[in-house]
Design a protein around this motif. Structure first.
Motif, PDB file in Angstrom:
ATOM      1  N   MET A   1      28.945  28.490-123.627  1.00 52.85           N
ATOM      2  CA  MET A   1      29.174  28.636-122.196  1.00 52.85           C
ATOM      3  C   MET A   1      30.479  27.955-121.823  1.00 52.85           C
ATOM      4  N   SER A   2      31.132  28.458-120.821  1.00 55.21           N
ATOM      5  CA  SER A   2      32.389  27.869-120.386  1.00 55.21           C
ATOM      6  C   SER A   2      32.119  26.733-119.433  1.00 55.21           C
ATOM      7  N   ILE A   3      33.126  25.886-119.269  1.00 54.57           N
ATOM      8  CA  ILE A   3      33.008  24.755-118.369  1.00 54.57           C
ATOM      9  C   ILE A   3      33.979  24.952-117.225  1.00 54.57           C
ATOM     10  N   ALA A   4      33.636  24.445-116.054  1.00 58.07           N
ATOM     11  CA  ALA A   4      34.470  24.622-114.885  1.00 58.07           C
ATOM     12  C   ALA A   4      35.809  23.941-115.068  1.00 58.07           C
ATOM     13  N   GLU A   5      36.790  24.359-114.282  1.00 56.52           N
ATOM     14  CA  GLU A   5      38.067  23.680-114.278  1.00 56.52           C
ATOM     15  C   GLU A   5      37.859  22.235-113.853  1.00 56.52           C
ATOM     16  N   PRO A   6      38.530  21.280-114.503  1.00 53.11           N
ATOM     17  CA  PRO A   6      38.301  19.880-114.184  1.00 53.11           C
ATOM     18  C   PRO A   6      38.817  19.491-112.817  1.00 53.11           C
ATOM     19  N   ALA A   7      38.153  18.488-112.255  1.00 54.97           N
ATOM     20  CA  ALA A   7      38.629  17.939-111.001  1.00 54.97           C
ATOM     21  C   ALA A   7      39.899  17.134-111.257  1.00 54.97           C
ATOM     22  N   ALA A   8      40.636  16.846-110.197  1.00 54.75           N
ATOM     23  CA  ALA A   8      41.847  16.054-110.340  1.00 54.75           C
ATOM     24  C   ALA A   8      41.505  14.677-110.889  1.00 54.75           C
TER      25      ALA A   8
ATOM     26  N   ARG B   1      29.606  15.745-110.823  1.00 55.71           N
ATOM     27  CA  ARG B   1      28.930  17.043-110.926  1.00 55.71           C
ATOM     28  C   ARG B   1      29.509  17.783-112.130  1.00 55.71           C
ATOM     29  N   VAL B   2      28.630  18.323-112.955  1.00 58.07           N
ATOM     30  CA  VAL B   2      29.039  19.125-114.110  1.00 58.07           C
ATOM     31  C   VAL B   2      28.258  20.420-114.092  1.00 58.07           C
ATOM     32  N   VAL B   3      28.976  21.551-114.081  1.00 58.41           N
ATOM     33  CA  VAL B   3      28.355  22.877-114.084  1.00 58.41           C
ATOM     34  C   VAL B   3      28.839  23.622-115.317  1.00 58.41           C
ATOM     35  N   TYR B   4      27.908  24.087-116.126  1.00 59.53           N
ATOM     36  CA  TYR B   4      28.228  24.934-117.265  1.00 59.53           C
ATOM     37  C   TYR B   4      28.178  26.401-116.854  1.00 59.53           C
ATOM     38  N   GLY B   5      29.021  27.230-117.495  1.00 54.38           N
ATOM     39  CA  GLY B   5      28.993  28.662-117.241  1.00 54.38           C
ATOM     40  C   GLY B   5      29.419  29.018-115.836  1.00 54.38           C
ATOM     41  N   VAL B   6      30.372  28.284-115.274  1.00 53.51           N
ATOM     42  CA  VAL B   6      30.741  28.478-113.872  1.00 53.51           C
ATOM     43  C   VAL B   6      31.362  29.841-113.612  1.00 53.51           C
ATOM     44  N   GLY B   7      31.934  30.477-114.616  1.00 55.34           N
ATOM     45  CA  GLY B   7      32.557  31.774-114.421  1.00 55.34           C
ATOM     46  C   GLY B   7      31.579  32.924-114.297  1.00 55.34           C
ATOM     47  N   ASP B   8      30.320  32.689-114.597  1.00 54.89           N
ATOM     48  CA  ASP B   8      29.280  33.726-114.548  1.00 54.89           C
ATOM     49  C   ASP B   8      28.111  33.173-113.750  1.00 54.89           C
ATOM     50  N   ALA B   9      27.974  33.622-112.503  1.00 57.84           N
ATOM     51  CA  ALA B   9      26.948  33.080-111.612  1.00 57.84           C
ATOM     52  C   ALA B   9      25.549  33.212-112.192  1.00 57.84           C
ATOM     53  N   SER B  10      25.314  34.257-112.965  1.00 55.76           N
ATOM     54  CA  SER B  10      23.979  34.475-113.524  1.00 55.76           C
ATOM     55  C   SER B  10      23.659  33.487-114.638  1.00 55.76           C
ATOM     56  N   ARG B  11      24.693  32.866-115.215  1.00 51.41           N
ATOM     57  CA  ARG B  11      24.484  31.932-116.317  1.00 51.41           C
ATOM     58  C   ARG B  11      24.826  30.495-115.947  1.00 51.41           C
ATOM     59  N   ALA B  12      25.324  30.289-114.747  1.00 54.78           N
ATOM     60  CA  ALA B  12      25.746  28.943-114.351  1.00 54.78           C
ATOM     61  C   ALA B  12      24.565  27.979-114.324  1.00 54.78           C
ATOM     62  N   VAL B  13      24.753  26.812-114.924  1.00 52.19           N
ATOM     63  CA  VAL B  13      23.720  25.773-114.962  1.00 52.19           C
ATOM     64  C   VAL B  13      24.345  24.459-114.510  1.00 52.19           C
ATOM     65  N   THR B  14      23.744  23.850-113.492  1.00 47.49           N
ATOM     66  CA  THR B  14      24.211  22.542-113.036  1.00 47.49           C
ATOM     67  C   THR B  14      23.535  21.480-113.885  1.00 47.49           C
ATOM     68  N   ALA B  15      24.306  20.861-114.757  1.00 47.71           N
ATOM     69  CA  ALA B  15      23.754  19.863-115.687  1.00 47.71           C
ATOM     70  C   ALA B  15      23.618  18.502-115.032  1.00 47.71           C
TER      71      ALA B  15
ATOM     72  N   PRO C   1      34.569  16.908-115.996  1.00 48.41           N
ATOM     73  CA  PRO C   1      33.645  17.157-114.890  1.00 48.41           C
ATOM     74  C   PRO C   1      34.093  18.310-114.013  1.00 48.41           C
ATOM     75  N   THR C   2      33.136  18.942-113.357  1.00 44.63           N
ATOM     76  CA  THR C   2      33.454  19.971-112.383  1.00 44.63           C
ATOM     77  C   THR C   2      34.026  19.326-111.125  1.00 44.63           C
ATOM     78  N   SER C   3      33.439  18.206-110.720  1.00 45.81           N
ATOM     79  CA  SER C   3      33.952  17.447-109.582  1.00 45.81           C
ATOM     80  C   SER C   3      33.468  16.007-109.704  1.00 45.81           C
TER      81      SER C   3
END
Length: 277
Positions: free
Chosen positions: A1-8, A27-41, A78-80
């Motif tokens: 799964m892909s990871i979101a773009e990192p926060a600053a 906050r860390v979200v896996y699969g952020v590019g695919d809403a159906s697969r996105a998982v907030t870890a 991290p996602t944010s």
């Protein structure tokens, strides 16, 4: 799964430099590019780890313990939110060899002797031109401290699982890091060896007083080792409660037999049952 773009990257002012490890609104979200697969870890995690303290993360599988550890280690972005080690970004501390990491498996180089496995990170850092201004710990002293005096020239295949983890611990300490991150380092060991290794870790920690963030599924292990036990809940991973462990130090095998130890374990267990309900 892909990871979101990192926060600053956080600034020192953002992260707060009073703690050895500072985590804010992570906050860390896996699969952020695919809403159906996105998982907030991990969601909305705030945690301050004091310098020289031992803090354990516990909780059910999938609650984000290892994810949190990997973010602090700069192995995962991290996602944010903001993470800092001594007021600096994890990436800067990792590049300077100031973060030690011990995994579930020892991950030793099978062709290297114990002494050479311990000094491996030192050679890597030297290759980056950073060794000249870095204080490092003596390899043979480290092997002696972790109980491997006389085994310096043994290869991993000649060492037991517990001995291999001792080498991994010595390797993580070799660059004299600011913090030590440990992801279930004794999970693959038998129960008797695991208990012995926990007591050995207490002794090593007492000597070097590194700031430790430790992931385990064992509540007894967490209570024995820690100043604070952080209980996480899953879906998404978040901090449910932080327990102060007031059992006096130094601790040893006998600590497990005390009423204070058993009451603390029961207290954490009661809350763990709640988050698993």
């Amino acid at each position: 799964m892909s990871i979101a773009e990192p926060a600053a990257a956080p600034t020192t002012a953002d992260a707060g430099s009073s703690s050895a490890i500072s985590i804010r609104d992570l906050r860390v979200v896996y699969g952020v590019g695919d809403a159906s697969r996105a998982v907030t870890a991990v969601e909305a995690v705030d945690l301050e780890v004091e310098e020289g303290s031992f803090v354990s993360l516990v909780g059910p599988s999938g609650c984000g313990k290892s994810t949190l550890l990997k973010v602090v280690a700069d192995l995962l972005r991290p996602t944010s939110g903001h993470v800092a080690i001594g007021g600096r970004p994890p990436s800067a501390m990792r590049e300077e060899g100031r973060v030690g990491f011990v995994f579930q498996q020892a991950n030793l180089m099978p062709w290297l002797k114990a002494r050479d496995n311990v000094s491996l990170l030192r050679r890597i850092v030297k290759g980056r031109g950073l060794a000249a201004d870095r204080a490092v710990l003596d390899v043979d002293e480290l092997l002696s401290v972790v109980g491997l005096e006389g085994f310096e020239d043994k290869r991993p295949s000649e060492l037991s699982g517990g001995m291999q983890q001792r080498v991994a611990l010595a390797r993580a300490l070799a660059l004299d890091p600011n913090i030590l991150l440990m992801d279930e380092p004794f999970a693959a060991l038998d129960e008797i060896t695991r208990e012995r290794m926990a007591v050995e870790l207490l002794r090593v920690w007492s000597r070097y007083r590194k700031t430790v963030l430790f992931v385990t599924h064992s509540l007894e292990e967490a209570v024995l080792l820690s100043d604070k036990v952080v209980l996480m809940a899953a879906r998404p991973g978040r901090i449910h409660q932080i327990f102060d462990v007031s059992i006096p130090r130094p601790r040893d095998r006998e600590t497990r037999l005390t009423d204070a130890f058993h009451e603390t374990v029961r207290e954490v267990s009661r809350e763990l049952y709640k988050v698993m309900a």
